[in-house]
Design a protein around this motif. Structure first.
Motif, PDB file in Angstrom:
ATOM      1  N   LYS A   1       0.841  -1.197   0.000  1.00  0.00           N
ATOM      2  CA  LYS A   1       0.000   0.000   0.000  1.00  0.00           C
ATOM      3  C   LYS A   1       0.874   1.243   0.000  1.00  0.00           C
ATOM      4  O   LYS A   1       1.860   1.319   0.720  1.00  0.00           O
TER       5      LYS A   1
ATOM      6  N   ASP B   1       0.347   5.825  -0.884  1.00  0.00           N
ATOM      7  CA  ASP B   1      -0.676   6.883  -0.925  1.00  0.00           C
ATOM      8  C   ASP B   1      -1.467   6.863  -2.228  1.00  0.00           C
ATOM      9  O   ASP B   1      -2.638   7.222  -2.246  1.00  0.00           O
ATOM     10  N   ALA B   2      -0.847   6.441  -3.318  1.00  0.00           N
ATOM     11  CA  ALA B   2      -1.482   6.520  -4.633  1.00  0.00           C
ATOM     12  C   ALA B   2      -2.130   5.219  -5.093  1.00  0.00           C
ATOM     13  O   ALA B   2      -3.057   5.243  -5.897  1.00  0.00           O
TER      14      ALA B   2
ATOM     15  N   GLN C   1      -5.327   1.737  -8.441  1.00  0.00           N
ATOM     16  CA  GLN C   1      -4.910   3.112  -8.217  1.00  0.00           C
ATOM     17  C   GLN C   1      -6.088   3.902  -7.662  1.00  0.00           C
ATOM     18  O   GLN C   1      -7.212   3.784  -8.142  1.00  0.00           O
ATOM     19  N   PHE C   2      -5.810   4.737  -6.662  1.00  0.00           N
ATOM     20  CA  PHE C   2      -6.861   5.566  -6.070  1.00  0.00           C
ATOM     21  C   PHE C   2      -7.218   6.688  -7.032  1.00  0.00           C
ATOM     22  O   PHE C   2      -6.353   7.332  -7.620  1.00  0.00           O
ATOM     23  N   SER C   3      -8.528   6.922  -7.188  1.00  0.00           N
ATOM     24  CA  SER C   3      -9.027   7.911  -8.139  1.00  0.00           C
ATOM     25  C   SER C   3     -10.330   8.496  -7.595  1.00  0.00           C
ATOM     26  O   SER C   3     -10.750   8.161  -6.489  1.00  0.00           O
ATOM     27  N   ASP C   4     -10.988   9.320  -8.403  1.00  0.00           N
ATOM     28  CA  ASP C   4     -12.276   9.884  -7.985  1.00  0.00           C
ATOM     29  C   ASP C   4     -13.455   9.006  -8.414  1.00  0.00           C
ATOM     30  O   ASP C   4     -14.604   9.310  -8.118  1.00  0.00           O
TER      31      ASP C   4
ATOM     32  N   LYS D   1     -11.159   6.920  -4.005  1.00  0.00           N
ATOM     33  CA  LYS D   1     -10.476   7.232  -2.746  1.00  0.00           C
ATOM     34  C   LYS D   1     -11.482   7.037  -1.621  1.00  0.00           C
ATOM     35  O   LYS D   1     -12.660   7.328  -1.760  1.00  0.00           O
ATOM     36  N   GLY D   2     -11.005   6.547  -0.529  1.00  0.00           N
ATOM     37  CA  GLY D   2     -11.888   6.320   0.607  1.00  0.00           C
ATOM     38  C   GLY D   2     -12.613   4.984   0.569  1.00  0.00           C
ATOM     39  O   GLY D   2     -13.447   4.711   1.428  1.00  0.00           O
ATOM     40  N   THR D   3     -12.313   4.146  -0.440  1.00  0.00           N
ATOM     41  CA  THR D   3     -12.902   2.807  -0.476  1.00  0.00           C
ATOM     42  C   THR D   3     -12.439   2.069   0.777  1.00  0.00           C
ATOM     43  O   THR D   3     -11.234   1.930   1.003  1.00  0.00           O
TER      44      THR D   3
END
Length: 179
Positions: free
Chosen positions: A48, A50-51, A87-90, A104-106
C-alpha cells in the motif's frame, strides 16, 4: 466470499501478507465456471502507498477437470502468479486486466474475483487425463517440410534438360556481350 475481503482503509503505507485457501464452495460461487471442484492456497502480498495498492498473488493447488477425450474426471496440479494494481481515483473503472481505478476512501476490497481469474488462466486449453499425456506428446511431433532437396533436384534437371534453340541463341548473345 467475505473471507477474501481486505480492509484497506485502516492499512498504513507498507507491505502486508495474506493467505487464503479455497475449495468447492469457492468455485460454486462463480456461475458457469470451467472448474466445479478443486482446492488451492493463495499467498498475496499487498503493498500500500498513498497513490495505489499493488497485489501480488501466488496460487497453487489442484483442480478437478473433465478430460476432453474420455470425459473422465482427473486432478490437475497447477501453480500460477499474477499482479493487480489498484490506483486511487475519484471513480471506479477497470482499465485493463491488471490495472483498475478505485475511489479514494474505499474501505475494503474483495480479491475473490482476481483469484478466480488467475486460476481460470491456469486451466489448460486442452484438458487431457494424465494417461493420455504420453500418447498426446507422441502425436505432437511436428514435421517440418523442407523443399531444399527438391529445389536442388529441380535445378539439376533444368540444367540437364535440352534448351530450346531460341533461348540458346539469346544466351550466346548475352555471353558475347559480357566478354
Amino acid at each position: 466470499m467475505q473471507e477474501y475481503t481486505v480492509e484497506i482503509a485502516k492499512l498504513q503505507n507498507k507491505d502486508y501478507h495474506y493467505t487464503w485457501s479455497g475449495n468447492r464452495a469457492f468455485f460454486e460461487f462463480f456461475e458457469e465456471s470451467l472448474v466445479q471442484n478443486g482446492n488451492f492456497e493463495v499467498k498475496m502480498k499487498l503493498r500500500k502507498s498513498d497513490a495505489l495498492l499493488q497485489l501480488d498473488f501466488d496460487i497453487q493447488g489442484n483442480l478437478e477437470l473433465v478430460c476432453d477425450r474420455s470425459l473422465d474426471i482427473f486432478s490437475y496440479p497447477f501453480q500460477t502468479q499474477g499482479k493487480q494494481v489498484l490506483q486511487f481515483s475519484d471513480h471506479n473503472e477497470v482499465l485493463d486486466d491488471e490495472f483498475e481505478l478505485i475511489a479514494k476512501g474505499t474501505p475494503q476490497i474483495n480479491v475473490a474475483q482476481y483469484i478466480y481469474e488467475l486460476i481460470m488462466l491456469a486451466v489448460p486449453m486442452k484438458k487431457l487425463h494424465p494417461r493420455y499425456q504420453e500418447k498426446s506428446n507422441e502425436g505432437d511431433i511436428k514435421l517440418v517440410y523442407s523443399s531444399e532437396e527438391k529445389e536442388l533436384k529441380k535445378e539439376t534437371e533444368e540444367k540437364n534438360a535440352e534448351i530450346d534453340p531460341r533461348w540458346a541463341e539469346l544466351k550466346k548473345l548475352l555471353e558475347n556481350k559480357k566478354s
